[in-house]
Design a protein around this motif. Structure first.
Motif, PDB file in Angstrom:
ATOM      1  N   LEU A   1       0.889  -1.385  -0.050  1.00  0.00           N
ATOM      2  CA  LEU A   1      -0.078   0.015   0.025  1.00  0.00           C
ATOM      3  C   LEU A   1       0.884   1.137  -0.092  1.00  0.00           C
ATOM      4  O   LEU A   1       0.524   2.302  -0.654  1.00  0.00           O
ATOM      5  N   GLN A   2       1.971   1.167   0.746  1.00  0.00           N
ATOM      6  CA  GLN A   2       2.845   2.443   0.723  1.00  0.00           C
ATOM      7  C   GLN A   2       3.347   2.506  -0.700  1.00  0.00           C
ATOM      8  O   GLN A   2       3.428   4.108  -1.148  1.00  0.00           O
ATOM      9  N   TYR A   3       3.843   1.782  -1.343  1.00  0.00           N
ATOM     10  CA  TYR A   3       4.272   1.894  -2.757  1.00  0.00           C
ATOM     11  C   TYR A   3       3.351   2.357  -3.671  1.00  0.00           C
ATOM     12  O   TYR A   3       3.592   3.315  -4.298  1.00  0.00           O
ATOM     13  N   ALA A   4       2.093   1.763  -3.627  1.00  0.00           N
ATOM     14  CA  ALA A   4       0.928   2.218  -4.319  1.00  0.00           C
ATOM     15  C   ALA A   4       0.628   3.627  -4.057  1.00  0.00           C
ATOM     16  O   ALA A   4       0.543   4.333  -5.209  1.00  0.00           O
ATOM     17  N   ALA A   5       0.726   3.967  -2.907  1.00  0.00           N
ATOM     18  CA  ALA A   5       0.387   5.605  -2.653  1.00  0.00           C
ATOM     19  C   ALA A   5       1.506   6.320  -2.882  1.00  0.00           C
ATOM     20  O   ALA A   5       1.325   7.455  -3.606  1.00  0.00           O
ATOM     21  N   GLN A   6       2.585   6.089  -2.981  1.00  0.00           N
ATOM     22  CA  GLN A   6       3.865   6.905  -3.553  1.00  0.00           C
ATOM     23  C   GLN A   6       3.647   6.906  -5.064  1.00  0.00           C
ATOM     24  O   GLN A   6       3.663   8.189  -5.445  1.00  0.00           O
ATOM     25  N   GLN A   7       3.389   5.784  -5.659  1.00  0.00           N
ATOM     26  CA  GLN A   7       3.349   5.761  -7.115  1.00  0.00           C
ATOM     27  C   GLN A   7       2.162   6.780  -7.578  1.00  0.00           C
ATOM     28  O   GLN A   7       2.050   7.575  -8.380  1.00  0.00           O
ATOM     29  N   ALA A   8       0.955   6.610  -6.819  1.00  0.00           N
ATOM     30  CA  ALA A   8      -0.038   7.304  -7.171  1.00  0.00           C
ATOM     31  C   ALA A   8       0.035   8.768  -6.980  1.00  0.00           C
ATOM     32  O   ALA A   8      -0.313   9.673  -7.934  1.00  0.00           O
ATOM     33  N   VAL A   9       0.756   9.347  -6.034  1.00  0.00           N
ATOM     34  CA  VAL A   9       0.931  10.795  -5.618  1.00  0.00           C
ATOM     35  C   VAL A   9       1.831  11.254  -6.687  1.00  0.00           C
ATOM     36  O   VAL A   9       1.735  12.262  -7.167  1.00  0.00           O
ATOM     37  N   VAL A  10       3.190  10.578  -6.835  1.00  0.00           N
ATOM     38  CA  VAL A  10       4.036  10.963  -7.822  1.00  0.00           C
ATOM     39  C   VAL A  10       3.731  10.925  -9.288  1.00  0.00           C
ATOM     40  O   VAL A  10       3.846  12.187 -10.108  1.00  0.00           O
ATOM     41  N   ASN A  11       2.924  10.228  -9.674  1.00  0.00           N
ATOM     42  CA  ASN A  11       2.309  10.131 -11.037  1.00  0.00           C
ATOM     43  C   ASN A  11       1.411  11.219 -11.235  1.00  0.00           C
ATOM     44  O   ASN A  11       1.189  11.950 -12.260  1.00  0.00           O
TER      45      ASN A  11
ATOM     46  N   TYR B   1      13.405   7.846 -23.607  1.00  0.00           N
ATOM     47  CA  TYR B   1      13.377   8.796 -22.512  1.00  0.00           C
ATOM     48  C   TYR B   1      12.337   9.915 -22.792  1.00  0.00           C
ATOM     49  O   TYR B   1      11.809   9.923 -23.949  1.00  0.00           O
ATOM     50  N   ARG B   2      12.151  10.633 -21.752  1.00  0.00           N
ATOM     51  CA  ARG B   2      11.198  11.937 -22.035  1.00  0.00           C
ATOM     52  C   ARG B   2      11.594  12.887 -21.395  1.00  0.00           C
ATOM     53  O   ARG B   2      12.085  12.823 -20.320  1.00  0.00           O
ATOM     54  N   LEU B   3      11.204  14.271 -21.869  1.00  0.00           N
ATOM     55  CA  LEU B   3      11.618  15.466 -21.107  1.00  0.00           C
ATOM     56  C   LEU B   3      10.732  15.518 -19.913  1.00  0.00           C
ATOM     57  O   LEU B   3       9.581  15.222 -19.774  1.00  0.00           O
ATOM     58  N   SER B   4      11.234  16.274 -18.683  1.00  0.00           N
ATOM     59  CA  SER B   4      10.422  16.092 -17.686  1.00  0.00           C
ATOM     60  C   SER B   4      11.199  17.592 -16.981  1.00  0.00           C
ATOM     61  O   SER B   4      11.864  18.256 -17.549  1.00  0.00           O
ATOM     62  N   GLN B   5      10.384  17.572 -15.761  1.00  0.00           N
ATOM     63  CA  GLN B   5      10.766  18.897 -14.940  1.00  0.00           C
ATOM     64  C   GLN B   5      10.338  18.546 -13.629  1.00  0.00           C
ATOM     65  O   GLN B   5       9.542  17.773 -13.367  1.00  0.00           O
ATOM     66  N   LEU B   6      11.208  19.246 -12.704  1.00  0.00           N
ATOM     67  CA  LEU B   6      10.818  19.288 -11.291  1.00  0.00           C
ATOM     68  C   LEU B   6       9.570  19.944 -10.999  1.00  0.00           C
ATOM     69  O   LEU B   6       9.395  21.176 -11.018  1.00  0.00           O
ATOM     70  N   PRO B   7       8.686  19.204 -10.342  1.00  0.00           N
ATOM     71  CA  PRO B   7       7.284  19.774 -10.330  1.00  0.00           C
ATOM     72  C   PRO B   7       7.271  20.866  -9.044  1.00  0.00           C
ATOM     73  O   PRO B   7       8.004  20.857  -8.068  1.00  0.00           O
ATOM     74  N   GLU B   8       6.534  22.025  -9.373  1.00  0.00           N
ATOM     75  CA  GLU B   8       6.417  22.905  -8.025  1.00  0.00           C
ATOM     76  C   GLU B   8       5.192  22.796  -7.412  1.00  0.00           C
ATOM     77  O   GLU B   8       5.062  23.250  -6.161  1.00  0.00           O
ATOM     78  N   VAL B   9       3.985  21.987  -7.801  1.00  0.00           N
ATOM     79  CA  VAL B   9       2.751  21.879  -6.837  1.00  0.00           C
ATOM     80  C   VAL B   9       3.283  20.749  -5.999  1.00  0.00           C
ATOM     81  O   VAL B   9       4.221  19.898  -6.061  1.00  0.00           O
ATOM     82  N   SER B  10       2.486  20.782  -4.995  1.00  0.00           N
ATOM     83  CA  SER B  10       2.642  19.697  -3.859  1.00  0.00           C
ATOM     84  C   SER B  10       1.294  18.482  -3.613  1.00  0.00           C
ATOM     85  O   SER B  10       0.253  19.133  -4.240  1.00  0.00           O
ATOM     86  N   SER B  11       1.466  17.570  -2.974  1.00  0.00           N
ATOM     87  CA  SER B  11       0.371  16.720  -2.743  1.00  0.00           C
ATOM     88  C   SER B  11       0.575  16.011  -1.562  1.00  0.00           C
ATOM     89  O   SER B  11       1.734  15.668  -1.090  1.00  0.00           O
ATOM     90  N   ALA B  12      -0.294  15.215  -0.952  1.00  0.00           N
ATOM     91  CA  ALA B  12      -0.293  14.312   0.064  1.00  0.00           C
ATOM     92  C   ALA B  12      -1.280  13.281  -0.220  1.00  0.00           C
ATOM     93  O   ALA B  12      -2.470  13.655  -0.672  1.00  0.00           O
TER      94      ALA B  12
ATOM     95  N   ALA C   1      -0.902   3.750   4.895  1.00  0.00           N
ATOM     96  CA  ALA C   1       0.127   4.332   3.664  1.00  0.00           C
ATOM     97  C   ALA C   1      -0.021   6.061   4.131  1.00  0.00           C
ATOM     98  O   ALA C   1      -1.043   6.668   4.637  1.00  0.00           O
ATOM     99  N   ALA C   2       1.105   6.552   3.957  1.00  0.00           N
ATOM    100  CA  ALA C   2       0.988   8.037   4.061  1.00  0.00           C
ATOM    101  C   ALA C   2       2.282   8.619   3.174  1.00  0.00           C
ATOM    102  O   ALA C   2       3.491   8.090   3.286  1.00  0.00           O
ATOM    103  N   VAL C   3       2.162   9.610   2.226  1.00  0.00           N
ATOM    104  CA  VAL C   3       2.864  10.297   1.514  1.00  0.00           C
ATOM    105  C   VAL C   3       2.753  11.893   1.684  1.00  0.00           C
ATOM    106  O   VAL C   3       1.472  12.298   1.567  1.00  0.00           O
ATOM    107  N   GLY C   4       3.997  12.500   2.176  1.00  0.00           N
ATOM    108  CA  GLY C   4       3.738  13.804   2.555  1.00  0.00           C
ATOM    109  C   GLY C   4       4.187  14.898   1.585  1.00  0.00           C
ATOM    110  O   GLY C   4       4.188  15.997   1.850  1.00  0.00           O
ATOM    111  N   GLY C   5       4.414  14.302   0.518  1.00  0.00           N
ATOM    112  CA  GLY C   5       4.866  15.275  -0.550  1.00  0.00           C
ATOM    113  C   GLY C   5       5.378  14.546  -1.637  1.00  0.00           C
ATOM    114  O   GLY C   5       5.737  13.446  -1.611  1.00  0.00           O
ATOM    115  N   PHE C   6       5.940  15.277  -2.972  1.00  0.00           N
ATOM    116  CA  PHE C   6       6.628  14.916  -3.923  1.00  0.00           C
ATOM    117  C   PHE C   6       7.885  14.080  -3.553  1.00  0.00           C
ATOM    118  O   PHE C   6       8.283  12.877  -3.983  1.00  0.00           O
TER     119      PHE C   6
END
Length: 861
Positions: free
Chosen positions: A295-305, A432-443, A456-461
């Protein structure tokens, strides 16, 4: 004969004088000698380790690396190597080896180095109680302490202390830790050659370790093997084979199996609060959390994606930096079938210097653009490898203008990149794809509804980017996530799911501010008279305000406090109904858990148990359980996380060796709302997902309809968006799991904005204004897809004192019709309508708003 007799007398006198002198020295030093009683109850200075519920290492805290082992856990070959090298008469002497001492004294007198004569017992004395200064006084103190140690402890106990305490380089203490640091292995997995390397370290761990000085480690290994052979511990063939093996050591850190830094820091802080910083870092505690790795891995993937998805649809903000000003770039060189921009080659030294200070985050890493084609680009990564980015990895990158506006979509790669750009890229399945460091936050936070265990808990990107934990520390306006609690208060005050409320604009003069307050629906569409259930499912703002007025602030605020909300965080004005309260995601999830578990307030907790370094359970969580009938049976459970609310009265604790401890009594969570209220609210929140009427104009569906993708009818939830879309939420639950997701900017001046259509990306894209259902709910859906896969479908149990009757959809009155104008509705006993509709008005039913616009709401001025 006479001379021999005199010599013997003289010798006896000298020995006697020596004993007297030694006794005198002992008496003079006795007061200053340390007590060795503490060795019987030794507390190892061992790092704290944090584990998931399924035993995966999450993190380790503490500088000293130590893995305490019993003598039985150490391989006999390692013990033999230590004895042969450090003290081959260890089991024969009394703490000081007279033979070794004599050899050392003769060596000092003759100028030949015969060793320091330190036995293993003397080394224990020095390592625990003394410094390494080379003085006679320290040596004498070492001898006295050794005598005392031998009188208190057995030889095996002394050897165990030595093998766990000795410094072996690279902050490893003891052979258990050294095996991990140098070879990444359990000590029992070491080869003879590796054992010999470690056994040679006590002599000079800083200059003979196989990482810093492999040449000296090789020489020292040969000495150890030779001594093992002489002591008859190994054969000549084994010695020869081990000597031929290469030095294979490389530095290993703790084997992190589940990277969950926000969870680790939450557990770490709780341990510091419990034991103090020094004890927490050195006590060797093994902390088992309630989170599961899946569940922790699923939470982290969901938030980051989801963060990447939001960030990239709002546009590309340009390179981090550039190695070549535009004026230095060469002109375009054209060929018959392609166009490539080139420039003076960038040297490897330039690339290394430019990328060295930059960090990677999750899957994205820095790179330098070294070639640009018509619809592709080539970049060089930090490790010097070159990779290509095709058009599929570039097409999204229209220029960012502001949070509400993006530039026109790019048509060629040079619209996006320039030679020498320092950018972030991410690997895909084939490129590969072009990306960038996000500025928005999530939890995201997910709790077990029955006892508050954090699953599960994710406190940010990225914890590396920001250690601010938005799950527990970020108090943000909750928007319409507050409405279920307002509606629950209304049910408690006499409303029913069939009550009719007026969905009409509100205009109210505010004397204090001198303006008219006009709360609006979002979108500003009004349905007139509408049923209570539909109003919540469609998240009607003005109805939430009307309900708050009817119940009254003086009752609503104490009522909301029942769900664990601090009254200080609840504004004493009508904006409370629209979500102006600022709460953390953890507080919001805790509140929603009350609806899921039938009306109980649970207390979130993270640490399931704490063990010492040898596996003894020092603490076992005993959370309050949401249940009415805890005392009806005597069934016991082995894990508090697995409790159900039906039949429990005790929890049987289990140590790491599965040795049962005495059961502890179940603590009941306090009931804060009735089971009937919780069930009716769950019904209404289920309509926010599954409620819809496509048969009669103007149609309607709930704001959380996207969660139907889970194909589960046993879920309920609520969207939430604040004024100007600065915060977006989704909170939802099944019977056993409640989850809240949030997205927004840490900078409160920024809003989530909106996006326009990108013609490069086709139909599968999110456009328009950002709000809870678009921005926060996708995280919830993607996480719950994994979480619910292991939970069977479990409808919410209908409590006693409820009844179901058929009502007319428009009026909420009783009806005998069985067509589309009617439906069954739940009521508490004594609250069902008693009046029947007097005429057929089914063709005039007005159930809600336009499905194209009944999507979400917020706080509006």
């Amino acid at each position: 004969m006479f001379s021999i007799k005199n010599l013997l007398k003289t010798g006896a006198v000298l020995i006697f004088i020596g004993f007297l002198a030694l006794a005198g020295i002992y008496m003079s030093m006795r007061a200053n000698l340390p007590s060795v009683e503490s060795l019987k109850d030794l507390q190892w200075q061992t790092p704290m380790q944090i584990f998931s519920a399924d035993g995966k290492l999450i993190s380790q805290f503490g500088e000293k690396k130590r893995i305490p082992l019993t003598l039985e856990e150490m391989p006999q070959q390692l013990i033999n190597a230590i004895l042969a090298t450090e003290d081959d008469r260890f089991y024969l002497h009394f703490g000081v080896d007279p033979i070794g001492m004599a050899r050392a004294i003769i060596g000092q007198l003759t100028g030949q180095n015969k060793g320091g004569a330190s036995t293993i017992t003397m080394q224990v004395a020095r390592n625990f109680f003394l410094s390494r200064e080379q003085t006679y006084v320290r040596k004498i103190r070492e001898i006295f302490i050794s005598f005392h140690i031998e009188s208190l402890l057995s030889k095996d106990e002394i050897l165990t202390l030595y093998m766990n305490k000795i410094s072996l380089g690279h902050r490893s203490f003891g052979f258990g830790a050294a095996a991990q640091v140098y070879y990444g292995k359990d000590v029992k997995e070491l080869t003879l050659a590796q054992i010999a390397v470690l056994a040679g370290l006590p002599k000079a761990p800083s200059t003979m370790n196989p990482i810093s000085r492999p040449d000296r480690a090789l020489q020292r290994r040969a000495v150890v093997l030779q001594r093992m052979y002489i002591s008859d511990y190994i054969t000549a063939e084994e010695m020869s084979a081990a000597n031929k093996e290469p030095i294979t050591a490389i530095k290993h850190g703790a084997e992190i199996e589940l990277s969950a830094p926000y969870i680790a820091e939450m557990a770490h802080q709780e341990m510091v609060d419990r034991f103090g910083k020094e004890a927490a870092y050195t006590g060797g505690y093994k902390v088992f959390t309630t989170v599961t790795s899946k569940l922790q891995y699923a939470a982290q993937q969901a938030v980051v994606n989801n963060i990447f998805s939001y960030d990239q649809r709002h546009g590309y903000r340009g390179p981090i930096n550039t190695l070549r000003p535009l004026d230095d770039q060469a002109k375009t060189n054209s060929t018959s079938d392609s166009s490539e921009i080139t420039m003076a080659p960038i040297t490897n030294e330039e690339i290394i210097a430019a990328l060295a200070p930059l960090s990677s985050y999750h899957s994205i890493e820095p790179a330098v653009v070294t070639a640009i084609f018509e619809r592709a680009a080539k970049v060089t990564l930090q490790d010097g490898s070159e990779v290509n980015i095709n058009w599929q990895g570039l097409a999204w990158a229209r220029a960012y203008i502001n949070d509400d506006k993006q530039a026109t979509p790019p048509t060629v790669a040079s619209d996006i990149l320039a030679l020498g750009d320092i950018v972030m890229v991410a690997p895909t399945e084939d490129s590969y794809r072009l990306s960038q460091l996000p500025e928005v936050s999530s939890a995201l936070i997910s709790l077990a509804t029955d006892n508050g265990a954090i699953k599960a808990a994710v406190g940010g990107f990225s914890f590396q980017q920001s250690q601010f934990n938005r799950v527990t520390q970020a108090k943000r306006q909750v928007g319409s996530n507050i409405k279920p609690f307002i509606y629950s208060a209304a049910l408690d005050s006499g409303y029913t799911l069939a009550s009719i409320v007026n969905d009409a604009p509100i205009n109210q003069w505010d004397r204090s501010s001198g303006v008219v307050w006009r709360p609006k629906n979002s979108p500003p569409v009004y349905s007139g008279e509408i049923r209570f259930r539909l109003a919540l499912a469609q998240s009607k703002n003005v109805i939430a305000v009307r309900l708050l007025r009817e119940v009254g602030l003086d009752k609503v605020i104490p009522y909301l406090a029942r769900f664990g909300f601090n009254p200080v965080d609840l504004p004493r004005n009508e904006s409370l109904a629209l979500g102006s309260a600022s709460l953390t995601p953890l507080e919001v999830a805790t509140g929603f858990a009350t609806f899921a578990n039938g009306g109980f307030l649970i207390t979130p907790y993270l640490i399931e148990r704490i063990e010492d370094s040898f596996g003894k359970v020092l603490f076992q969580a005993n959370p309050a359980i949401a249940c009415d009938r805890c005392d009806e049976t005597t069934e016991t459970l082995t894990k508090a996380n697995d409790v159900s609310s039906d039949s429990i009265d005790s929890i049987e604790l289990v140590t790491s060796e599965h040795e049962p401890l005495p059961p502890i009594p179940i603590i009941k969570a306090p009931r804060v709302i009735s089971a009937q209220n919780a069930f009716l609210m769950t019904e209404a929140l289920n309509s926010a997902i599954w409620g819809a009427d496509w048969n009669i104009k103007p149609f309607w569906q709930g704001t959380g309809f996207r969660a139907r993708a889970l194909k589960r009818k046993d879920i309920a939830g609520k969207t939430g968006t604040t004024n100007q879309a600065k915060d977006a939420w989704f909170s939802g639950y099944s019977r056993r799991l409640v989850t809240t997701s949030w997205i927004g900017f840490d900078n409160p001046s920024r809003n989530l904005g909106q996006t326009s259509y990108n013609s490069n990306l086709g139909k599968a894209q999110t456009t328009g204004k950002e709000f809870g259902a678009k921005s926060a709910q996708p995280v919830w859906i993607n996480f719950m897809k994994e979480a619910l896969a292991d939970l069977p479908v479990e409808p919410f149990e209908q409590p006693e004192a409820l009844m179901s009757v058929r009502i007319d959809k428009l009026s909420g009155k009783l009806t005998t019709k069985t067509d589309r104008s009617s439906q069954f509705e739940y009521f508490e006993l004594g609250t069902a309508p008693t009046e029947y509709i007097s005429q057929d008005i089914s063709s005039e039913i007005l159930d809600g708003g336009d499905p194209d616009i009944s999507t979400e709401d917020g706080i509006f001025e």
